[in-house]
Structure formats: structure tokens, C-alpha cells
Scaffold this motif. Structure first.
Motif, PDB file in Angstrom:
ATOM      1  N   ALA A 177       7.012  -3.488  -0.240  1.00  7.59           N
ATOM      2  CA  ALA A 177       8.369  -3.421  -0.782  1.00  7.59           C
ATOM      3  C   ALA A 177       9.352  -2.978   0.304  1.00  7.59           C
ATOM      4  N   ILE A 178       8.918  -2.032   1.139  1.00  3.87           N
ATOM      5  CA  ILE A 178       9.790  -1.543   2.220  1.00  3.87           C
ATOM      6  C   ILE A 178      10.014  -2.649   3.236  1.00  3.87           C
ATOM      7  N   LYS A 179       9.001  -3.457   3.454  1.00  3.32           N
ATOM      8  CA  LYS A 179       9.169  -4.577   4.375  1.00  3.32           C
ATOM      9  C   LYS A 179      10.248  -5.535   3.858  1.00  3.32           C
ATOM     10  N   TRP A 187      -0.137  -7.433  -8.597  1.00  7.42           N
ATOM     11  CA  TRP A 187       1.302  -7.231  -8.332  1.00  7.42           C
ATOM     12  C   TRP A 187       1.541  -7.089  -6.828  1.00  7.42           C
ATOM     13  N   ASN A 188       0.714  -6.274  -6.185  1.00  9.38           N
ATOM     14  CA  ASN A 188       0.890  -6.054  -4.741  1.00  9.38           C
ATOM     15  C   ASN A 188       0.845  -7.360  -3.955  1.00  9.38           C
ATOM     16  N   THR A 189      -0.089  -8.220  -4.361  1.00 11.22           N
ATOM     17  CA  THR A 189      -0.236  -9.474  -3.629  1.00 11.22           C
ATOM     18  C   THR A 189       1.038 -10.308  -3.714  1.00 11.22           C
ATOM     19  N   LEU A 190       1.608 -10.363  -4.908  1.00  7.43           N
ATOM     20  CA  LEU A 190       2.818 -11.167  -5.085  1.00  7.43           C
ATOM     21  C   LEU A 190       3.999 -10.547  -4.316  1.00  7.43           C
ATOM     22  N   ILE A 191       4.110  -9.228  -4.404  1.00  8.77           N
ATOM     23  CA  ILE A 191       5.193  -8.533  -3.684  1.00  8.77           C
ATOM     24  C   ILE A 191       5.027  -8.768  -2.176  1.00  8.77           C
ATOM     25  N   ARG A 192       3.787  -8.687  -1.713  1.00 11.96           N
ATOM     26  CA  ARG A 192       3.497  -8.897  -0.288  1.00 11.96           C
ATOM     27  C   ARG A 192       3.898 -10.306   0.153  1.00 11.96           C
ATOM     28  N   ALA A 193       3.522 -11.300  -0.669  1.00 12.65           N
ATOM     29  CA  ALA A 193       3.805 -12.685  -0.286  1.00 12.65           C
ATOM     30  C   ALA A 193       5.304 -12.932  -0.187  1.00 12.65           C
ATOM     31  N   TYR A 194       6.060 -12.428  -1.169  1.00 13.23           N
ATOM     32  CA  TYR A 194       7.512 -12.644  -1.123  1.00 13.23           C
ATOM     33  C   TYR A 194       8.182 -11.835  -0.012  1.00 13.23           C
ATOM     34  N   ALA A 195       7.611 -10.669   0.309  1.00 12.77           N
ATOM     35  CA  ALA A 195       8.230  -9.816   1.338  1.00 12.77           C
ATOM     36  C   ALA A 195       8.312 -10.537   2.675  1.00 12.77           C
ATOM     37  N   SER A 196       7.296 -11.339   2.975  1.00  9.67           N
ATOM     38  CA  SER A 196       7.351 -12.025   4.270  1.00  9.67           C
ATOM     39  C   SER A 196       7.721 -13.501   4.109  1.00  9.67           C
ATOM     40  N   SER A 206      10.903 -10.342  -3.777  1.00  8.71           N
ATOM     41  CA  SER A 206       9.887  -9.310  -3.665  1.00  8.71           C
ATOM     42  C   SER A 206      10.363  -8.031  -4.359  1.00  8.71           C
ATOM     43  N   ILE A 207      11.622  -7.721  -4.144  1.00 13.41           N
ATOM     44  CA  ILE A 207      12.172  -6.497  -4.737  1.00 13.41           C
ATOM     45  C   ILE A 207      12.324  -6.653  -6.250  1.00 13.41           C
ATOM     46  N   LEU A 208      12.729  -7.842  -6.678  1.00  8.33           N
ATOM     47  CA  LEU A 208      12.838  -8.087  -8.122  1.00  8.33           C
ATOM     48  C   LEU A 208      11.462  -7.942  -8.790  1.00  8.33           C
ATOM     49  N   ILE A 209      10.429  -8.434  -8.106  1.00  2.00           N
ATOM     50  CA  ILE A 209       9.080  -8.332  -8.678  1.00  2.00           C
ATOM     51  C   ILE A 209       8.634  -6.866  -8.725  1.00  2.00           C
ATOM     52  N   PHE A 210       9.029  -6.109  -7.707  1.00  2.00           N
ATOM     53  CA  PHE A 210       8.721  -4.670  -7.711  1.00  2.00           C
ATOM     54  C   PHE A 210       9.328  -4.022  -8.969  1.00  2.00           C
ATOM     55  N   LEU A 211      10.578  -4.375  -9.254  1.00  3.58           N
ATOM     56  CA  LEU A 211      11.244  -3.789 -10.434  1.00  3.58           C
ATOM     57  C   LEU A 211      10.554  -4.235 -11.727  1.00  3.58           C
ATOM     58  N   GLU A 212      10.158  -5.501 -11.740  1.00  7.65           N
ATOM     59  CA  GLU A 212       9.438  -6.025 -12.902  1.00  7.65           C
ATOM     60  C   GLU A 212       8.141  -5.244 -13.101  1.00  7.65           C
TER      61      GLU A 212
END
Length: 738
Positions: free
Chosen positions: A137-139, A98-107, A114-120
DNA sequence: TTAGGGTTAG
């Protein structure tokens, strides 16, 4: 693409590298696949490994699945859509995945995802977000400037007992700063228990980018005092602060400090040094550094180009432009915007034309913003409208910058309806969009509408800024809304927290003076907490001219000339006041003084756009190819005016005329009349005649334009230095209040 | 196997 039925993967060798042979049977175990992932150099190769992993069931192993996700989302050949597809095939993604996907979308270009994936993740992952999840997520929240979302993450991190994790705290400092809340950023920074170099860098960057360069530099000194060793990133932000502060001395000290402390110079740091030198006006220092830089990129070249262009050294700027390894759109933009901002809109448009001819690069929004501003200056609505169509055709998103520029262009080119249409067509309106619309209404004399828009803006919870108030006061001034102007002016600080600046005082003096409240205007000037500038005295002088107050005019003029001894406008105004009141000795005395001091009146110049090209006229101009036709039209106009009982206003005739021998013809030969005559012969009756004048319109020309609009049944739009006059059927939109 | 901060044009 590999298909699942391919029994054995066999890939060609990469021609220029010793990339691995893929002719291994991946069915034997998942480990070879893992090592192959690291060696993939293209999405095609990765897809083949992916296919094999699907077949072997390797995706059930969280570690293997994570490796694949990392490669799909974060490698140099990554594709987020593909990463998402891979992700959806993983039966039980773990936190790392999950972190990897959130990280990739964040940048990525789509941080919202990225935020939608965090909620998912909260819904579907058996584990909670961890200390790695939050910084990503904060990024994403920083990228989106989503204050509430980020605050939510902050709260969740605290609840998860991660509230003192230094990575999370440092991300939060950056996040609050990028949302513009410097106060919250500082609070997080202060409460960070063991600050490391990144904590300091984050806070310094927040200040440097948040228009507080002084605070950034002070924090840097504090950091040194605390014995935290700055690194290259620190110095980039410190240099950026020096550039914003235009502090060359400190900037030079920083550069030597970098060398003394052996901070490793890299390309980014060199570019930041270049930028500091250029912004501080020392292109020589910049050139010396540029010449010794071991590596240069497009940013280095563009910064040098900018340095020369900002100083008006276009010869050198063009030389740099030609010498750059490639001219990307930023380089073109530097030229267009520097021409536009230094009052050379025609040159700006010429560069834009060159860019169009060169086919590439394609204009971006910055190009269009600058070009629209040049159109606005010239009143070139054909090109401006063409750009609007271009934006639509390219399906470019109208962001607030572009919206503001379009509204400004249409308003300044006289098409208020189009400006309103753009305003109504957009969903997002920031303070600049609202302010531009208020300014547009104001310059067209629709002061009451402007004030109504101001109320709507407050209803929409958009906070007005200093520019908004300048425009609101301008609306009051052009429409004679004295009481309203007074109310807004005195509400600025207590109600809206905006300290009135010099422009607001100048507007207020204009409102009061123009409406005849000269004593109150003088009183306001005397009570100003900041020293009045030439523009404030100029407003008073203009009011004196309107109300024929010679004594006060002399006082205002002497103050004005004290501050700006070569202000030709002041001389002309005073001279005209003397002429109107029959003080001929004073008139000739003033003129002699001007001649002796070599001060010349700025020549009146009017321009008119016909079929996309701009035609310019000076007083008594006979350089136009259609000069003969224009003058015979002028003769006809004079005859028709005369037979309608029009008598030229002698006082205007007696006013300031540069060339003595032109006096007799001066009135009929004013540049705005020449432009109107040209408009009459070259435009069809249905087209409005749109003229832009560089000075305030002359009183006689104003009267003539009113009559012409009725006699010839034509709409005339005249934009002078201060506002618009719409002439229709013998009337002017300004109601003769100008 | 994962993290935070940096330079250019409005």
C-alpha cells in the motif's frame, strides 16, 4: 475461451516447450489444478484451469483461490482486469488474497486502484491488514506521491503495532523521499532500529534522487564505516549521485571499488556506470566500458548516444544511432533534445520530421516537449500548433510538462491568447505551468496581469520557486513596475524562503537601471552577497545606454569584459553609447581593438515563418529566392515612410555597423526590415507578420515598424532577444519602454 | 504461497 459446460479440458501442447498436458480430469481434486496453475504459460490456459476450479468449487478454499489470484495478477501473462474478475468470484478472500491484489495494482499503471482496494479490504475483510499489506500500500502511495495517504498508512501501521517492522520502515523511507519530504524520510531512517542494507540503500537513493548527491555520498561512507556491506543496488545509487554531482574522480573510485569488493556486475550496474561516465563528460571511459560489457540493452545504447550528443559530437552520435539494435523513442528524443538544448532548433525539427516519416516509433510526450521547445526558439507556430492538434487527436493527456511547453511555445510564438487558452483548459497546474504563464505575460509587456497571476498562484497554494521570481521580476522590468519589483525582490528570502540568485540580481539591476535609478542599481551590485556576473554588469550597461551615462557605462563595460573578454555585445553597446554622445575617437579605438582581437559583432538575424517554413534574413541579405520582390517592396516602404514625414534616426545609422561600405544602406537593410518586407508580400492582409530577431530590436526598426503597421494596416509581431513588440495602428505594446 | 531499495530522454 473455456466455457463452463466443457466437460473435459484438453489443451494443445506448447510447440516449443514441454508444457504439461492438460488432459487430466480436474474434477478429481483441487490439487492437480494447483500444480497446473504454476505451469500455465498463457492467459488462455489459466482461464481453463479457472473454469474448472469454478466448477469444482475450489475457489471456496482460500489457499486455492490465492494461487489463482497470484497467477492472474502477477505472472508474466497477467491481466489486472482478469485478476479483478477472479477476485470478485472468490467467496471469502483472506488477507493473502487481498495482499496479492493490492501488490499487483501497486506496481501497475493504476496505483490508485491499489489504495481503493486497501480501503475495500478494511470494510470487507474480517482480518486486518498485516505486515505484508503495508509495504504494498505504501508503494502505491509512493507511486502516486500521495503524501497524506501514505502518512495515513504510516499511522495505521503504528496502531497495528507494526511500527518497527523493517520492511514497512524501509518502504516509508522510500515513500517520504519520493514525495519530496527528505526530512521525514531521514527521520524514519534514523529511527529504524536495526538497519539492514535495504534501509541504507533506500536512504541513499532518496538523497541521490532528491537533488542531494553530496548527502548520498556521505551516507554511503557512513554505511561503510558501520560495516554494512554495500551491494549492487547501493552502487547504482552511489553512481547516480556521482553523476548528479558531476564528480568523475569519485565515480571512477566507485567503479574500482565495485571490482575490488567483488560486487557482482550486472546489466543495471553497468548501465549506471555508463551513465555516470557520460554525465561526468568522459565518453572515453564510457566507450571502454561499453565495449567490454557482456550484455547490452537499449538503455546502454541510448546512454552512449546521449554521451556523444551532449558533447556535440553528432557524427559519432548518429553512428551509434544507426548501430543500435533498434531505435526506440528514447533514442530519437536524445537527438531532438540535445539539438534543441544546444541552440540548434532547426536540426531538432529536422530530426522530428525524420521521425514522422519513419512512422514508428510514435512520438511520446518527451518528444513533443523537446520539439515544442525547438518551435518556441524558432517562433515556428505552425508546427507548434500542429503538435497541439496532434496531442488532441492522439487523446494524449496534457500533463504539466506538456502544458508548460505548449504555453511557452504559444507565448514565444506571439500567440498569448492561445497560451492563456491552454492554461485555462487544464485542471492541474504545478509551479512550472504557473511560471510559464507569468513569463508569457511578462514577455508580452502585460506586467500587471503577470502579477495578478502570481497572486492567483499563491491563492491556489502553489509554492513559487526561483524561476517564478525571475519571471515576476522580468514582468516588473518590462512594464516599469519599479516599486512592485523592489517589494518582490526584498520579500523573496524572508517571505518565500528563496535566496535571490544571480538572475534575480540581474533583473533587479535592470528594473532599477532602466527606470533611471542608476545609483540604486550600483548600490545593489556593491552589496551583492555573491560576486556579480557578466549578466549583472550587462544589465547596468544597458541601462547606461538608455540614459546616456558614459562614465558609468565605461565602468560597467570594463567589469563585464574582465569577466567575459570576448563579449561582443558589451563592445557594441559601449560603441553605440560613444556614437550617440559624439565620442568618435573612442568609437574607432573600440573598433580597432575588436578587429585586433578578432572579436566580431554577432550578426543580426531575423526569421519569419510563412506557410510552415522558416525564412531567415541577415543584414543586407540578398540570398532569398524572392530577393528582387523584397527589395522593391523595401523601396516602396521607404518612399511611403518618407512621404509620411519619417526621417531615419541618424544616431542609429551612426551606430555599430560591421561592414563599412554597408553604412549607407544599413538602416533600411536591417534584417528585421527585410523580414517585414517579405511578410508584406507573402502573407495575406489578415495574417499578422511575425518576426523573430536574435538581438535586441534596433531603435529605428522599432519606429519604422510602428509606422508600417499604420500605413499598411497590418499587425506586426516582433520578438527580439528579450521580449515581444506588438505593433498595431502606429503603436507598440511596449509603450516604447524597452 | 506474500514484502522493502536500482540504470535512459523534459
Amino acid at each position: 475461451m473455456a466455457s463452463l459446460s466443457t466437460p473435459l479440458i484438453s489443451l494443445p501442447r506448447h510447440p516449443n516447450s514441454s508444457s504439461p498436458s492438460f488432459s487430466t480430469d480436474l474434477r478429481l481434486s483441487s490439487h492437480p489444478a494447483l500444480s497446473l496453475i504454476d505451469q500455465c504459460t498463457s492467459i488462455k490456459q489459466l482461464k481453463q484451469v479457472h473454469a474448472q476450479m469454478l466448477r469444482t468449487g475450489a475457489l471456496f478454499d482460500p489457499y486455492s483461490a490465492s494461487k489463482l489470484i497470484t497467477a492472474s495478477a502477477l505472472s508474466s501473462f497477467s491481466s489486472l482486469d482478469y485478476a479483478r474478475q477472479v477476485f470478485d468470484q472468490i467467496p471469502q478472500p483472506n488477507v493473502y488474497t487481498w495482499n496479492t491484489l493490492i501488490r499487483a495494482y501497486a506496481s501497475s499503471s493504476d496505483p490508485a486502484e491499489s489504495i481503493l482496494i486497501f480501503l475495500e479490504m478494511l470494510d470487507h475483510c474480517s482480518e486486518c491488514p498485516d505486515k505484508y499489506t503495508y509495504p504494498f500500500a505504501i508503494k502505491a502511495a509512493s507511486e502516486l506521491r500521495a503524501l497524506q495517504v501514505g502518512r495515513g498508512f504510516h499511522g495505521m501501521a503504528i496502531k497495528a503495532s507494526l511500527g518497527s517492522d523493517i520492511y514497512i520502515l524501509n518502504s516509508l523511507v522510500h515513500f517520504y523521499g519520493s514525495c519530496g519530504d527528505l526530512d521525514l524520510a531521514r527521520r524514519v531512517f534514523v529511527k529504524t532500529p536495526k538497519k539492514d542494507v535495504v534501509s541504507w540503500n533506500s536512504m541513499i537513493t532518496v538523497f541521490a534522487q532528491g537533488n542531494c548527491p553530496q548527502e548520498a555520498l556521505e551516507l554511503f561512507k557512513e554505511m561503510e564505516a558501520e560495516n554494512v556491506k554495500p551491494n549492487d543496488v547501493t552502487m547504482v545509487s552511489v553512481l547516480s549521485a556521482c553523476a548528479k554531482k558531476v564528480d568523475l574522480e569519485f565515480g571512477r573510485w566507485v567503479c574500482s571499488h565495485i571490482q575490488r569488493n567483488e560486487i557482482k556486475e550486472n546489466l543495471t550496474l553497468n548501465n549506471a556506470m555508463l551513465d555516470m561516465y557520460v554525465k561526468c563528460g568522459s565518453v572515453e571511459d564510457a566507450k571502454r566500458l561499453f565495449d567490454r560489457m557482456p550484455e547490452k540493452d537499449i538503455v546502454s545504447w541510448t546512454t552512449m548516444l546521449d554521451g556523444y550528443a551532449q558533447l556535440g559530437n553528432y557524427e559519432e552520435a548518429w553512428r551509434v544511432f544507426a548501430a543500435m539494435p533498434s531505435q526506440d523513442i528514447a533514442a530519437w528524443n536524445v537527438l531532438i533534445s540535445s539539438y534543441e538544448q544546444s541552440g540548434k532548433p532547426k536540426e531538432a525539427l529536422a530530426v522530428f520530421n525524420e521521425l514522422q516519416k519513419s512512422k514508428s516509433p510514435k512520438p511520446d510526450e518527451v518528444t513533443l516537449v523537446s520539439t515544442l521547445a525547438a518551435c518556441a526558439q524558432l517562433g515556428a507556430i505552425d508546427l507548434g500548433g500542429w503538435i497541439h492538434v496532434y496531442i488532441k487527436k492522439q487523446v494524449m493527456k496534457l500533463n504539466c510538462h506538456l502544458t508548460t511547453s505548449l504555453i511557452d511555445m504559444y507565448a514565444k510564438c506571439g500567440d498569448l491568447d492561445k497560451a492563456l487558452e491552454v492554461f485555462n483548459s487544464v485542471e492541474r497546474r504545478d509551479v512550472f505551468v504557473w511560471s510559464a504563464m507569468i513569463a508569457g505575460l511578462a514577455m508580452h509587456g502585460q506586467g500587471r496581469d503577470a502579477l495578478e497571476f502570481f497572486s492567483k498562484m499563491l491563492e491556489a497554494k502553489v509554492k513559487p520557486n526561483a524561476v517564478t521570481f525571475t519571471n515576476v521580476l522580468c514582468a516588473c522590468s518590462h512594464t516599469g513596475l519599479v516599486d512592485e519589483g523592489r517589494t518582490f525582490f526584498y520579500q523573496m528570502e524572508p517571505v518565500y524562503g528563496i535566496l535571490p540568485g544571480i538572475k534575480h540580481y540581474a533583473c533587479m539591476v535592470d528594473i532599477l537601471g532602466r527606470s533611471g535609478n542608476l545609483d540604486e542599481a550600483v548600490e545593489l551590485i556593491e552589496k551583492m552577497p555573491i560576486p556579480p556576473t557578466a549578466s549583472v554588469w550587462g544589465a547596468l550597461l544597458g541601462a547606461c545606454k538608455l540614459h546616456g551615462n558614459v562614465v558609468l557605462a565605461e565602468k560597467a563595460c570594463s567589469h563585464l569584459l574582465e569577466l567575459d573578454p570576448r563579449n561582443h555585445g558589451a563592445y557594441v553597446l559601449l560603441s553605440n553609447i560613444y556614437a550617440e554622445t559624439g565620442k568618435w575617437d573612442e568609437v574607432s579605438g573600440l573598433r580597432k581593438h575588436m578587429r585586433d582581437a578578432g572579436i566580431k559583432k554577432e550578426p543580426g538575424c531575423s526569421s519569419i515563418e510563412v506557410n510552415g517554413s522558416v525564412h531567415e534574413f541577415l543584414v543586407g541579405d540578398n540570398s532569398h529566392p524572392l530577393c528582387k520582390e523584397i527589395y522593391s517592396k523595401l523601396d516602396e516602404m521607404a518612399l511611403r515612410l518618407k512621404s509620411n514625414g519619417y526621417v531615419p534616426n541618424k544616431s542609429h545609422l551612426l551606430q555599430f555597423v560591421e561592414e563599412e561600405d554597408m553604412k549607407d544602406h544599413a538602416l533600411i537593410l536591417h534584417s528585421e526590415k527585410l523580414a517585414i518586407a517579405f511578410g508584406l508580400i507573402s502573407l495575406s492582409p489578415s495574417q499578422p507578420i511575425q518576426v523573430v530577431k536574435n538581438l535586441r530590436v534596433c531603435g529605428d526598426c522599432h519606429s519604422v515598424a510602428k509606422i508600417i503597421s499604420k500605413l499598411y494596416d497590418r499587425e506586426i509581431l516582433l520578438r527580439d532577444r528579450y521580449r515581444f513588440h506588438h505593433f498595431r495602428d502606429g503603436h507598440c505594446s511596449c509603450n516604447d519602454y524597452w
